[in-house]
Motif scaffolding. Structure first.
Motif: not given
Ligand SMILES: Nc1ncnc2c1ncn2[C@@H]1O[C@H](COP(=O)(O)OP(=O)(O)OP(=O)(O)O)[C@@H](O)[C@H]1O
Ligand SMILES: [Mg+2]
Length: 294
Positions: A225, A267, A274
């Motif tokens: 991420h 996120e 996603s």
């Protein structure tokens, strides 16, 4: 019995003083040395910062020249392929048509990559212009819908644009915002084999708007991420490898968002999907005109 103390008193005092003086001297020497070291370090740091600045500038200039020079040949490949595909010079067999189609797609991908590189170089060199204007989100969404309609060939996947309701008009660079959303949407479509890709906009605190592109695709493991928005960063998994582009889309999006006074975020849960979002001010800071003027 007090006399010896009195006698030795001044002596001990002088000795202590001399000792303290010595210590002070060596401390001062040490301090001077440290000082010289710090000064030298500073100079070195300055030199390195200068070197880094030069290297960045060179890299940006190289990127700009290179991508600029690539444009002409790529464009001629594209127009020749178009002539062939349009059968201007005579008929094509099925296999030839397939091959020409392949040349066209590859050349288009290459042209997009060149454009991304040029944009990145321009941003890094501080040479990208922001041209803000008033616009409605509905118009932005319908332009995006039109852009993606021709590429939506997977029947198991739908692209939904939620009606932006009760949101104010925006005063920002709509082309840059559209570029960010295009990157999010094309990634979402690329990494989702079935389900939906949903584009929405919500008002946020402090006169900001959040645009979200949510997909039901392969998702991204938590350890990636932090890095997906970096240059050339791509997730290391077999599916991602098969589908990967150049890895510039998201880093370009982040830089564009910064230019618009905003931020980007992700996120995601592996296997679930996603949500990529960009939050920008309703009015571009500093350039915002007085209310009522347009
Ligand atoms: N919606 C998504 N679902 C899963 N993985 C994603 C998604 N969006 C981005 N990624 C991961 O983040 C990486 C970086 O995305 P980015 O858009 O920067 O590069 P790219 O799509 O590989 O190439 P480019 O956009 O330059 O053609 C992708 O390669 C992919 O691994
Ligand atoms: Mg991409």
């Amino acid at each position: 019995m007090t006399e010896p103390t009195e006698l030795t008193g001044p002596n001990t005092h002088a000795q202590a003083l001399a000792k303290a003086n010595d210590e002070l001297q060596s401390l001062r020497a040490e301090l001077e040395e440290t000082n010289r070291g710090v000064v030298a370090l500073y100079a070195e740091l300055d030199a390195q910062a200068e070197q880094l600045r030069k290297a960045t500038e060179l890299k940006s200039r190289f990127l700009a020249y290179m991508s600029h020079e690539f444009r002409a040949p790529v464009n001629s490949i594209r127009s020749i392929a178009r002539l062939l595909a349009d059968r201007v010079d005579g008929p094509l067999t099925d296999e030839q048509a397939r091959q020409v189609q392949f040349i066209q797609t590859t050349a288009t991908e290459f042209a997009e990559m060149v454009d991304d590189l040029l944009d990145l170089a321009k941003i890094e060199a501080g040479r990208i212009d922001i041209s803000p204007a008033w616009f409605e989100m509905v118009d932005l969404f319908s332009a995006l819908r039109g852009m993606f309609r021709p590429v939506l060939t997977n029947p198991d996947l739908t692209l939904v644009f939620e009606e932006p309701e009760g949101l104010p008009r925006l005063y920002t660079d709509d082309r840059k915002l559209s570029q960010i959303l295009r990157n999010f949407i094309s990634n979402a479509l690329k990494f989702t084999s079935h389900g939906e890709v949903r584009v929405s906009a919500q008002g946020e605190a402090d006169d900001r708007v959040r645009f979200t592109v949510a997909d039901t695709g392969i998702g991204i493991a938590p350890q990636f991420h932090g890095a997906v928005f970096d240059d050339f960063s791509q997730v290391d998994s077999p599916v991602q490898k098969r589908l990967r582009g150049t890895g510039l889309g998201l880093s370009l999006s982040r830089q564009l968002a910064t230019l618009l006074g905003g931020t980007v975020a992700v996120e995601s849960e592996l296997g679930k999907g996603s949500r990529f979002s960009v939050v920008i001010p309703v009015q571009l800071p500093d350039t915002a005109p007085a209310a009522g003027t347009e």
